[in-house]
Every structure is written in structure tokens, then in C-alpha cells.
Design an enzyme around this catalytic site. Structure first.
Site, mmCIF file in Angstrom:
data_model
loop_
_atom_site.group_PDB
_atom_site.id
_atom_site.type_symbol
_atom_site.label_atom_id
_atom_site.label_comp_id
_atom_site.label_asym_id
_atom_site.label_seq_id
_atom_site.Cartn_x
_atom_site.Cartn_y
_atom_site.Cartn_z
ATOM 1 N N CYS A 175 11.568 -3.925 -12.350
ATOM 2 C CA CYS A 175 12.510 -2.825 -12.149
ATOM 3 C C CYS A 175 13.923 -3.391 -12.078
ATOM 4 C CB CYS A 175 12.142 -1.995 -10.928
ATOM 5 S SG CYS A 175 11.689 -2.980 -9.488
ATOM 6 N N SER A 176 14.492 -3.512 -10.894
ATOM 7 C CA SER A 176 15.890 -3.949 -10.834
ATOM 8 C C SER A 176 16.195 -4.660 -9.517
ATOM 9 C CB SER A 176 16.809 -2.748 -10.989
ATOM 10 O OG SER A 176 16.479 -1.788 -10.003
ATOM 11 N N CYS B 99 14.744 -9.033 -12.924
ATOM 12 C CA CYS B 99 13.591 -8.384 -12.293
ATOM 13 C C CYS B 99 12.841 -7.711 -13.436
ATOM 14 C CB CYS B 99 14.013 -7.353 -11.243
ATOM 15 S SG CYS B 99 12.590 -6.394 -10.672
HETATM 16 FE FE FE Z 1 12.524 -4.751 -8.942
#
Ligand code: FE
Length: 196
Positions: A107-108, A104
């Protein structure tokens, strides 16, 4: 704006919304916590491993998984959301000629329900920026050396869609049961930073 951030302002906003819902009698106090706890208890890479093992032993399931992952994983009683909110899922399969890896970049974002909590390196600035530009080098650092003819595909997850990698079935596993096959599959394999 993408999901899965753990920064305080969002956590505070979620808490505020939760208390408003409770005050107005729309949610039983504590119910959201219970739902979340139940969701996290079930979230594990063993879930992703079961999906992969089924795909290895059942080519028709594999086809359904690649065509419509949310419907296919529902056959095994898995879902992405645990009732929290809906996310789309796409399965991508490694072959002799193609290797898939997930990131990603924003972000995550991560299929938590199927892979358990994400590893620290997945959220690192270094992985997020470098795996896109030079996936082979990053995979080499994970100990995964791909032959030059293998094409690497990098999939960028976001709040709308998450990815799960279906590793290639290792040679010499013809006699293993589905359960034994599932034990071979690792979390990193499901992200694409390990062969299995
Ligand atoms: Fe994300």
C-alpha cells in the site's frame, strides 16, 4: 493487512471507534483530532534531514541510528508515533558500494513523522511494482544514475516497520555546519530516489 490506507471503510471505522471512546468518557471529545493535528504539524522532511545531518557529523550517533533507530531519533526528540501508535523504524545507509531505496509494495506505509506526507508517486501502482523488479531503471527515471558496481537494496515497508535512508554525505561539504548540511537533504533522498 497493512496500515496507512485512506479508503473510506477504514476512515468510517476509525470515526466510529472515536465516537464510542468519547461516549464512554475514555477520550475527551476532540482530543484525538488535536493529537492528530499536532502530529501532522510536526511531520516534515526537515525532521529526517536533521537526523541525517547529525549522522553525518557524529559517527557514534550514526552507529546508534543504524543499530536502533527509534532510540537514536528519540535523542533528537523525534518519535515515529507522536503518541498515536508505535511503529518500528530502521535506518539504512548509502555508501560507495550500496544504495538503498524504500517502497511499500502492499500500500503506502511510510515514516510520515520524519518525512511529512508521502508523495503521490510513492503510492502509485507503477512505483510499487516496478521499483522491486527493476530498481535501477526506476531510479534512472528519477535522474539517479548508479554506477554498475553499486548494489541496490530495496526495502519493503509495512505496518510494523518503516525505513529511512541515510544518504551518503556529499563531497566538498566538510566546512558546512550541521544546520547547513540538513538543508541539503531532500525528501526523495530520504526515500532513496535522489542522491541526497
Ligand atoms: Fe503499506
Amino acid at each position: 493487512m497493512s496500515g496507512d490506507h485512506s479508503d473510506a471503510p477504514i476512515a468510517a471505522r476509525v470515526r466510529r471507534m472515536e465516537s464510542l471512546l468519547e461516549q464512554r468518557g475514555l477520550v475527551i471529545p476532540g482530543a484525538l483530532d488535536e493529537t492528530l493535528a499536532a502530529f501532522l504539524n510536526r511531520a516534515s522532511p526537515a525532521n529526517g534531514a536533521r537526523i541525517v545531518a547529525r549522522a553525518w557529523v557524529d559517527p557514534q550517533f550514526r552507529d546508534r541510528l543504524l543499530a536502533d533507530a527509534p532510540a537514536a531519533i528519540a535523542e533528537l526528540d523525534f518519535s515515529m508515533s507522536g503518541g498515536l501508535h508505535v511503529q518500528d523504524l530502521q535506518a539504512v545507509a548509502n555508501t560507495e558500494r550500496e544504495h538503498n531505496v524504500v517502497v511499500c509494495t502492499l500500500c503506502s506505509c511510510y515514516p510520515l513523522a520524519l518525512l511529512g506526507p508521502s508523495p503521490t508517486w510513492y503510492k502509485s501502482e507503477s512505483y510499487r511494482s516496478r521499483v522491486v523488479r527493476n530498481p535501477r531503471e526506476v531510479l534512472r527515471e528519477f535522474g539517479l544514475e548508479l554506477r554498475p558496481e553499486v548494489e541496490v537494496k530495496v526495502w519493503d515497508a509495512n505496518s510494523e516497520i518503516r525505513y529511512i535512508v541515510i544518504p551518503a554525505r556529499p563531497a566538498g561539504t566538510e566546512n558546512l555546519t550541521e544546520e547547513q548540511l540538513a538543508e541539503l537533504v531532500t525528501r526523495n533522498g530520504l526515500i532513496g530516489t535522489a542522491p541526497v
